[in-house]
Design an enzyme around this catalytic site. Structure first.
Site, PDB file in Angstrom:
ATOM      1  N   ALA A  66       0.864  -1.171   0.000  1.00  0.00           N
ATOM      2  CA  ALA A  66       0.000   0.000   0.000  1.00  0.00           C
ATOM      3  C   ALA A  66       0.904   1.227   0.000  1.00  0.00           C
ATOM      4  CB  ALA A  66      -0.885  -0.029   1.234  1.00  0.00           C
ATOM      5  N   GLY A 111       0.509  -4.934   0.857  1.00  0.00           N
ATOM      6  CA  GLY A 111      -0.661  -4.964  -0.031  1.00  0.00           C
ATOM      7  C   GLY A 111      -0.380  -5.687  -1.338  1.00  0.00           C
ATOM      8  N   GLU A 114      -0.921  -9.239  -0.467  1.00  0.00           N
ATOM      9  CA  GLU A 114      -2.374  -9.390  -0.262  1.00  0.00           C
ATOM     10  C   GLU A 114      -3.099  -9.445  -1.611  1.00  0.00           C
ATOM     11  OE1 GLU A 114      -2.305  -6.023   2.424  1.00  0.00           O
ATOM     12  OE2 GLU A 114      -3.166  -7.264   4.006  1.00  0.00           O
ATOM     13  N   GLU A 134       4.388  -4.928   7.223  1.00  0.00           N
ATOM     14  CA  GLU A 134       3.687  -3.814   7.876  1.00  0.00           C
ATOM     15  C   GLU A 134       4.174  -3.538   9.289  1.00  0.00           C
ATOM     16  OE1 GLU A 134       2.253  -6.272   6.210  1.00  0.00           O
ATOM     17  OE2 GLU A 134       0.777  -5.463   4.799  1.00  0.00           O
TER      18      GLU A 134
END
Ligand code: COA
Length: 260
Positions: A66, A111, A114, A134
């Site tokens: 992200a 992300g 993911e 993260e």
């Protein structure tokens, strides 16, 4: 030139969607999440498309996570909304009625992993690295990482990757069942397109039945899962492709599936 964060190209029935922010290692900002959501909705609705390949632009990254710059200023409510935005898009990818292959050409972090995990199959270059880093930012995964990695590779793997934040190489990812195949980086595109072509020639409604059974059945008890599979099994007897596939076998020829 378009300022879209995605490149989209069709090769016959295969649609290749490329996250295109190479200067930011294809990090997922809100605009990219929304563009992916729209691109997958369009691919789902297009009957001419039978398989989707998802990858990242440039030689270095699939998606490096992200967008940290965008996230750093979010309030708690905005953070929750950002998570929901990513999760909604990734759930759409996971529930796609046609196979989605993630072609991991480099870093798939946070992300990025993911996003890869909501795809149905993952093919990695031997140079790829995957991880959930993260925790190193004082964060936790927010686009489904704790849940999908748990289901894909089990508690030991999800806890190792999420608690340490340390990325692993493609060979270890294969060992843990996080990726399906590892190929030499130079062969990645050809091998992925070969697999995509195989799936593009398969019976689309049978593929859809399998995806539905695994998605729905995988989230309920064995009795309900088996019942769902039986219902889907019955349903494929209504397709012309099932008649064609069984007849072609008996006639010793290759089947031609129309998707009807
Ligand atoms: N969000 C926003 N920008 C990112 C990013 C991310 N997740 N990952 C990389 N970038 C940007 C960098 O800020 C840099 O931008 P700049 O040139 O404007 O400074 C550019 O992409 C290139 O990255 P850089 O760090 O210089 O490349 P590198 O080869 O030295 O390192 C990584 C590659 C993947 C190891 C490193 O970029 C990294 O750790 N990224 C973050 C991974 C992460 O924590 N993801 C989870 C986020 S929740």
């Amino acid at each position: 030139m378009s300022d879209s964060p995605l490149l989209i190209a069709d090769h016959d029935a295969i649609r290749v969607i490329t996250v295109h922010r190479p200067d930011k290692l294809n990090a997922l900002n809100a605009a990219t999440l929304d563009a992916l959501d729209a691109a997958f909705a369009a691919a789902a609705a297009d009957d001419a498309i039978r398989v989707v390949v998802l990858t990242g632009a440039g030689p270095k990254a699939f998606v490096a996570g992200a967008d940290i710059a965008e996230m750093s200023a979010l309030t708690p409510v905005q953070g929750r909304d950002f998570s929901l935005r990513g999760q909604r898009m990734m759930r759409r990818v996971e529930r796609m009625p046609k196979p989605v292959l993630a072609m991991l050409n480099g870093f798939a972090l946070g992300g990025g992993l993911e996003l890869a995990m909501c795809c149905h199959l993952r093919i990695a270059a031997d140079t790829a690295k995957v991880g959930q880093p993260e925790v190193s930012l004082g964060l936790i995964p927010g686009f489904g990482g704790t849940q999908r990695l748990l289901r894909l590779a089990g508690r030991a793997a999800v806890l190792e990757l999420c608690l340490t934040g340390t990325p692993i190489d493609a060979a270890r990812a294969l060992q843990l069942g996080i990726v399906n195949r590892v190929v030499a980086a130079a062969e990645l595109e050809a091998e992925t397109m070969k697999l995509a072509a195989q799936l593009a020639n398969a019976a689309p409604l049978a593929l859809r039945g399998i995806l539905d059974c695994v998605n729905v059945g995988g989230e309920c008890g064995i009795e309900e899962g088996l019942e769902y599979e039986t219902a889907q099994f019955g349903l494929v007897f209504s397709t012309q492709d099932m008649r064609e596939g069984t007849r072609a076998f008996l006639e010793r020829r290759k089947p031609e599936f129309s998707g009807s």
